[in-house]
Motif scaffolding. Structure first.
Motif, short mmCIF file in Angstrom:
data_model
loop_
_atom_site.label_atom_id
_atom_site.label_comp_id
_atom_site.label_asym_id
_atom_site.label_seq_id
_atom_site.Cartn_x
_atom_site.Cartn_y
_atom_site.Cartn_z
N LEU A 150 0.83 -1.20 0.00
CA LEU A 150 0.00 0.00 0.00
C LEU A 150 0.86 1.26 0.00
CD1 LEU A 150 -2.68 -1.18 2.56
CD2 LEU A 150 -3.10 -0.65 0.16
N LEU A 151 1.90 1.26 0.82
CA LEU A 151 2.80 2.40 0.89
C LEU A 151 3.53 2.59 -0.44
CD1 LEU A 151 3.57 4.52 2.95
CD2 LEU A 151 5.39 3.02 3.74
N SER A 152 3.88 1.49 -1.09
CA SER A 152 4.53 1.57 -2.40
C SER A 152 3.60 2.19 -3.44
CB SER A 152 4.96 0.18 -2.87
OG SER A 152 5.98 -0.31 -2.05
N LEU A 153 2.33 1.81 -3.43
CA LEU A 153 1.37 2.42 -4.34
C LEU A 153 1.28 3.92 -4.08
CD1 LEU A 153 -1.78 0.12 -4.63
CD2 LEU A 153 -0.05 0.57 -6.35
N LEU A 154 1.18 4.28 -2.81
CA LEU A 154 1.07 5.68 -2.44
C LEU A 154 2.25 6.48 -2.97
CD1 LEU A 154 -0.52 7.78 -0.78
CD2 LEU A 154 0.93 7.17 1.16
N LYS A 155 3.44 5.92 -2.89
CA LYS A 155 4.64 6.63 -3.29
C LYS A 155 4.91 6.59 -4.79
CE LYS A 155 7.15 6.10 1.04
NZ LYS A 155 8.37 5.57 1.66
N ASN A 156 4.40 5.63 -5.50
CA ASN A 156 4.81 5.44 -6.89
C ASN A 156 3.76 5.72 -7.95
OD1 ASN A 156 7.62 4.61 -6.61
ND2 ASN A 156 6.74 2.92 -5.46
N LEU A 157 2.49 5.67 -7.61
CA LEU A 157 1.48 5.98 -8.62
C LEU A 157 1.44 7.49 -8.86
CD1 LEU A 157 -1.59 3.76 -7.69
CD2 LEU A 157 -0.02 3.48 -9.60
N PRO A 158 1.27 7.90 -10.11
CA PRO A 158 1.19 9.34 -10.37
C PRO A 158 0.06 10.01 -9.60
CG PRO A 158 1.46 8.13 -12.42
CD PRO A 158 1.23 7.11 -11.34
N VAL A 159 -1.11 9.36 -9.53
CA VAL A 159 -2.24 9.88 -8.77
C VAL A 159 -2.87 8.72 -8.01
CG1 VAL A 159 -4.40 11.17 -8.87
CG2 VAL A 159 -2.63 11.61 -10.58
N GLU A 203 14.09 10.68 -8.23
CA GLU A 203 13.09 9.63 -8.33
C GLU A 203 13.47 8.48 -7.43
OE1 GLU A 203 10.77 7.07 -11.72
OE2 GLU A 203 12.65 8.02 -12.23
N ARG A 204 12.49 7.94 -6.72
CA ARG A 204 12.73 6.80 -5.85
C ARG A 204 11.63 5.79 -6.10
NH1 ARG A 204 11.10 5.55 -0.36
NH2 ARG A 204 12.46 3.90 0.37
N ILE A 205 11.97 4.70 -6.76
CA ILE A 205 10.98 3.68 -7.06
C ILE A 205 11.02 2.64 -5.94
CG2 ILE A 205 10.28 1.88 -8.69
CD1 ILE A 205 9.94 4.76 -9.72
N VAL A 206 9.86 2.39 -5.38
CA VAL A 206 9.74 1.40 -4.31
C VAL A 206 9.00 0.20 -4.89
CG1 VAL A 206 8.80 0.96 -2.00
CG2 VAL A 206 9.60 3.25 -2.61
N PRO A 207 9.59 -0.99 -4.82
CA PRO A 207 8.90 -2.16 -5.40
C PRO A 207 7.61 -2.47 -4.66
CG PRO A 207 10.82 -2.83 -4.14
CD PRO A 207 10.84 -1.34 -4.18
N LEU A 208 6.64 -3.03 -5.40
CA LEU A 208 5.39 -3.40 -4.75
C LEU A 208 5.57 -4.49 -3.73
CD1 LEU A 208 2.79 -3.33 -7.64
CD2 LEU A 208 3.07 -1.71 -5.80
N SER A 209 6.49 -5.39 -3.96
CA SER A 209 6.75 -6.49 -3.03
C SER A 209 8.19 -6.45 -2.59
CB SER A 209 6.45 -7.83 -3.69
OG SER A 209 6.76 -8.87 -2.81
N GLN A 210 8.41 -6.65 -1.31
CA GLN A 210 9.76 -6.62 -0.77
C GLN A 210 10.26 -8.04 -0.51
OE1 GLN A 210 11.44 -3.59 0.87
NE2 GLN A 210 10.14 -2.24 -0.30
N GLY A 211 9.68 -9.01 -1.21
CA GLY A 211 10.12 -10.40 -1.10
C GLY A 211 9.78 -11.04 0.24
N GLU A 212 8.57 -10.75 0.71
CA GLU A 212 8.18 -11.28 2.01
C GLU A 212 7.90 -12.75 1.98
OE1 GLU A 212 5.12 -8.84 3.69
OE2 GLU A 212 6.18 -7.08 3.09
#
Length: 91
Positions: free
Chosen positions: A28-37, A82-91
């Protein structure tokens, strides 16, 4: 590897909806940080409901400097890297 949403072999809207509805806090945090809107309010509500103080603090800090949640693409023009955060951190 897709460079943008149109390059994806799937409907990105469905993927985003799935992550918003069922994703973990990191996703969720990755979506917040990486989606344009991003859907800021829906993501915010989900993160707050999960009650993880570390993730809530990270989200709050991010939203304080970026209340509209315009994502990394929107912040590039403002002098930030730019800082791209992956959707999954390999959990």
């Amino acid at each position: 590897m897709a460079q943008s949403t149109p390059d994806l072999p799937i409907d990105a809207r469905q993927l985003i909806e799935l992550v918003v509805a069922k994703g973990n806090d990191t996703q969720l945090l990755s979506l917040l940080k990486n989606l344009p809107v991003p859907p800021v309010e829906m993501i915010k509500q989900r993160i707050l409901a999960n009650d993880d103080p570390e993730i809530i603090a990270e989200m709050t800090a991010y939203l304080q400097s970026n209340p509209e949640g315009v994502g990394s693409q929107g912040m590039i023009g403002s002098g930030q890297n730019e800082r791209i955060v992956p959707l999954s951190q390999g959990e």
